[in-house]
Design a protein around this motif. Structure first.
Motif, PDB file in Angstrom:
ATOM      1  N   UNK A  70       0.812  -1.220   0.000  1.00 33.54           N
ATOM      2  CA  UNK A  70       0.000   0.000   0.000  1.00 33.54           C
ATOM      3  C   UNK A  70       0.847   1.272   0.000  1.00 33.54           C
ATOM      4  N   UNK A  71       2.142   1.147  -0.201  1.00 35.09           N
ATOM      5  CA  UNK A  71       3.014   2.311  -0.339  1.00 35.09           C
ATOM      6  C   UNK A  71       3.341   2.469  -1.820  1.00 35.09           C
ATOM      7  N   UNK A  72       2.796   3.466  -2.436  1.00 31.80           N
ATOM      8  CA  UNK A  72       3.018   3.681  -3.861  1.00 31.80           C
ATOM      9  C   UNK A  72       4.279   4.515  -4.077  1.00 31.80           C
ATOM     10  N   UNK A  73       5.118   4.081  -5.016  1.00 30.72           N
ATOM     11  CA  UNK A  73       6.398   4.766  -5.237  1.00 30.72           C
ATOM     12  C   UNK A  73       6.239   6.192  -5.732  1.00 30.72           C
ATOM     13  N   UNK A  74       5.109   6.564  -6.264  1.00 34.13           N
ATOM     14  CA  UNK A  74       4.934   7.924  -6.770  1.00 34.13           C
ATOM     15  C   UNK A  74       4.242   8.858  -5.776  1.00 34.13           C
ATOM     16  N   UNK A  75       3.510   8.288  -4.820  1.00 32.33           N
ATOM     17  CA  UNK A  75       2.746   9.164  -3.920  1.00 32.33           C
ATOM     18  C   UNK A  75       3.166   9.080  -2.456  1.00 32.33           C
ATOM     19  N   UNK A  76       3.628   7.916  -1.986  1.00 35.83           N
ATOM     20  CA  UNK A  76       3.887   7.747  -0.563  1.00 35.83           C
ATOM     21  C   UNK A  76       5.357   7.721  -0.168  1.00 35.83           C
ATOM     22  N   UNK A  77       6.236   7.469  -1.123  1.00 37.92           N
ATOM     23  CA  UNK A  77       7.646   7.312  -0.792  1.00 37.92           C
ATOM     24  C   UNK A  77       8.511   8.058  -1.809  1.00 37.92           C
ATOM     25  N   UNK A  78       9.788   8.103  -1.522  1.00 45.71           N
ATOM     26  CA  UNK A  78      10.769   8.629  -2.470  1.00 45.71           C
ATOM     27  C   UNK A  78      11.886   7.591  -2.561  1.00 45.71           C
ATOM     28  N   UNK A  79      12.339   7.289  -3.776  1.00 46.54           N
ATOM     29  CA  UNK A  79      13.386   6.290  -3.996  1.00 46.54           C
ATOM     30  C   UNK A  79      14.569   6.943  -4.699  1.00 46.54           C
ATOM     31  N   UNK A  80      15.751   6.744  -4.144  1.00 49.10           N
ATOM     32  CA  UNK A  80      16.988   7.256  -4.739  1.00 49.10           C
ATOM     33  C   UNK A  80      18.078   6.193  -4.600  1.00 49.10           C
ATOM     34  N   UNK A  81      19.230   6.487  -5.140  1.00 50.08           N
ATOM     35  CA  UNK A  81      20.389   5.608  -5.036  1.00 50.08           C
ATOM     36  C   UNK A  81      21.592   6.391  -4.533  1.00 50.08           C
ATOM     37  N   UNK A  82      22.568   5.671  -4.017  1.00 44.31           N
ATOM     38  CA  UNK A  82      23.815   6.308  -3.608  1.00 44.31           C
ATOM     39  C   UNK A  82      24.517   6.891  -4.826  1.00 44.31           C
ATOM     40  N   UNK A  83      24.722   6.072  -5.869  1.00 51.71           N
ATOM     41  CA  UNK A  83      25.299   6.597  -7.112  1.00 51.71           C
ATOM     42  C   UNK A  83      24.188   6.746  -8.133  1.00 51.71           C
ATOM     43  N   UNK A  84      24.298   7.758  -8.952  1.00 54.91           N
ATOM     44  CA  UNK A  84      23.231   8.101  -9.887  1.00 54.91           C
ATOM     45  C   UNK A  84      23.463   7.556 -11.296  1.00 54.91           C
ATOM     46  N   UNK A  85      24.637   6.970 -11.545  1.00 58.08           N
ATOM     47  CA  UNK A  85      24.952   6.387 -12.845  1.00 58.08           C
ATOM     48  C   UNK A  85      25.303   4.914 -12.657  1.00 58.08           C
ATOM     49  N   UNK A  86      25.022   4.112 -13.666  1.00 53.31           N
ATOM     50  CA  UNK A  86      25.220   2.667 -13.577  1.00 53.31           C
ATOM     51  C   UNK A  86      26.700   2.286 -13.571  1.00 53.31           C
ATOM     52  N   UNK A  87      27.123   1.536 -12.544  1.00 49.82           N
ATOM     53  CA  UNK A  87      28.475   0.971 -12.591  1.00 49.82           C
ATOM     54  C   UNK A  87      28.539  -0.135 -13.663  1.00 49.82           C
ATOM     55  N   UNK A  88      29.663  -0.279 -14.348  1.00 51.51           N
ATOM     56  CA  UNK A  88      29.784  -1.304 -15.403  1.00 51.51           C
ATOM     57  C   UNK A  88      29.453  -2.704 -14.882  1.00 51.51           C
ATOM     58  N   UNK A  89      28.726  -3.463 -15.671  1.00 50.49           N
ATOM     59  CA  UNK A  89      28.319  -4.837 -15.335  1.00 50.49           C
ATOM     60  C   UNK A  89      27.636  -4.933 -13.960  1.00 50.49           C
ATOM     61  N   UNK A  90      27.004  -3.851 -13.547  1.00 49.75           N
ATOM     62  CA  UNK A  90      26.281  -3.807 -12.265  1.00 49.75           C
ATOM     63  C   UNK A  90      27.167  -4.135 -11.061  1.00 49.75           C
ATOM     64  N   UNK A  91      28.458  -3.855 -11.168  1.00 52.32           N
ATOM     65  CA  UNK A  91      29.352  -4.098 -10.031  1.00 52.32           C
ATOM     66  C   UNK A  91      28.999  -3.130  -8.900  1.00 52.32           C
ATOM     67  N   UNK A  92      29.502  -3.431  -7.697  1.00 53.22           N
ATOM     68  CA  UNK A  92      29.316  -2.523  -6.569  1.00 53.22           C
ATOM     69  C   UNK A  92      29.976  -1.181  -6.893  1.00 53.22           C
ATOM     70  N   UNK A  93      29.341  -0.075  -6.537  1.00 50.71           N
ATOM     71  CA  UNK A  93      29.978   1.227  -6.762  1.00 50.71           C
ATOM     72  C   UNK A  93      31.263   1.346  -5.947  1.00 50.71           C
ATOM     73  N   UNK A  94      32.310   1.835  -6.578  1.00 50.67           N
ATOM     74  CA  UNK A  94      33.581   2.038  -5.897  1.00 50.67           C
ATOM     75  C   UNK A  94      33.460   3.170  -4.881  1.00 50.67           C
TER      76      UNK A  94
END
Length: 191
Positions: A70-94
């Motif tokens: 019942x928590x909608x991502x557009x109305x009830x919450x905010x979602x972000x990431x530590x890094x804003x660009x994709x690390x190659x091959x989805x590796x952990x961000x350095x």
């Protein structure tokens, strides 16, 4: 520090602070209600997120949406990431990539002023909650920093790789719902 979302987003979308900018399709700024009192933080965008410019839109995002119930991502919450660009091959961000992006996340958090932060996965929990965070032992536990309650849960992508952990993660979301109910007076404005 930017004083409004528009300025912050515009500057973030043009960021070139680290080498991750060289291969990105899109900066994945964040999505949701800029007045939400519950913030989710992941480690960084994957392939689908990079292509669409929005966090958690792939298979992991679909699982996250099911757990949000019942928590909608557009109305009830905010979602972000530590890094804003994709690390190659989805590796952990350095570490240096995380450092380059942290001011964006700090500014998002300052504008949002959440009451609850949920870290999605080990990398986010170690960066946001504490450096020695043990995701398999400490997920679902609340920690308080200042006026913010923080909890980590297993990353949705990890749950897809190891479905046996899905019940434990779902239990974390039940604990989140209980914490929201407990704090309802403070966060009722967004629900």
């Amino acid at each position: 520090m930017f004083e409004n979302w528009e300025e912050l987003k515009e500057n973030c979308l043009n960021c070139r602070k680290c080498s991750l900018c060289e291969a990105r399709s899109n900066v994945v700024f964040g999505v949701g209600n800029p007045c939400a009192k519950v913030m989710f933080i992941g480690e960084g965008p994957g392939r689908n997120e990079d292509l669409q410019g929005e966090p958690f839109v792939g298979a992991g995002g679909q699982l996250l949406d099911k757990y949000l119930v019942d928590l909608d991502r557009r109305t009830n919450i905010y979602i972000a990431n530590i890094v804003k660009c994709r690390p190659p091959q989805n590796r952990d961000p350095l570490q240096e990539e995380q450092e380059a992006c942290m001011d964006w996340l700090r500014n998002q958090t300052a504008l949002l002023r959440p009451k609850i932060i949920v870290c999605l996965g080990r990398i986010a929990a170690m960066r946001i909650i504490k450096p020695d965070f043990k995701i398999t032992r400490e997920h679902g536990q609340f920690f308080k920093k200042g006026n913010i309650y923080m909890m980590a849960t297993l990353h949705p992508a990890a749950l897809l790789r190891n479905p046996a952990q899905k019940p434990a993660a779902f239990d974390d979301f039940l604990k989140l719902r209980d914490k929201i109910d407990e704090l309802q007076a403070d966060i009722s404005k967004t629900y």
